[in-house]
Design a protein around this motif. Sequence first.
Motif: not given
Length: 274
Positions: A38-43, A89-94
């Motif tokens: 699965f995908l985990a997004e953000g720091p 998300t609308v504003a991804p954190q990279g």
Amino acid sequence: MSQQHQRPGVAPFTERTPRVIAARRLQRRRERDESGLFLAEGPQAVREALAAGAVKELFATEEATGRHPELTEDATLVTDGAIAALAETVAPQGLVAVCHQPGVSLADALAKRPRLVAVLAEIRDPGNAGTILRTADAAGAGAVVFAGDAVDPYNGKCVRASAGSVFHPDVVRDGDPEAVVASLKRGGLTVLAATGYGDTDLDDLADTGGLAGPTAWLFGSEAHGLPEPLLAAADHRVRVPLHGRAESLNLAAAAAVCLYASARALRRPAPTRP
């Protein structure tokens, strides 16, 4: 594996790169179920995934590697467009990590003799489910069970709402909620059904020592509550007292009150003999 995971001189991966395309497929439940990924997004999620040893591959923009060097030593560099394709998300954190699902069976979770368990029965809203998972983790729950036709705990919105807690307690998926309750009882846990129509008041239960032992809380969907068979199978049907004029609490708030009442009771020192 270095921060520049690509060969020297190779440009960052784009949204058309096969590995990015393959990762993006994990936004679909079927792909997650088949791959066990699965995908985990953000720091925050990435930090917890790395700590848990769950990361298979980490994608990061050049800007994100500058902001989070402690997380991105082994990252694969990608373009902003690739991150936008992977993120939900609308504003991804990279930062987006491909992670191994850390789920375990109910039998394995109960073998660790958890003192607090949360059961999400037929809860389909990923925001509510992820928030309860995060709250259960904060309250010290050893396991969180997604029972019946519940949302996938590795749904992107659920993972984000958990704020990294998906990597902490044992996460169990089981399609038979009634069998889950039976297993919990055999494991020595008192099973409590949270319902606004309960015949037992939460404060009274806490005051009389009813939360002092190993406990499993059942939570149902915001719209429909718990199915009648689960209410009947529980040891107690518990309502959160309302002292003001509010008609009810929402699901996540009620779960927080119940779980923290148990957490307090489980950590209260035993009374000393005179």
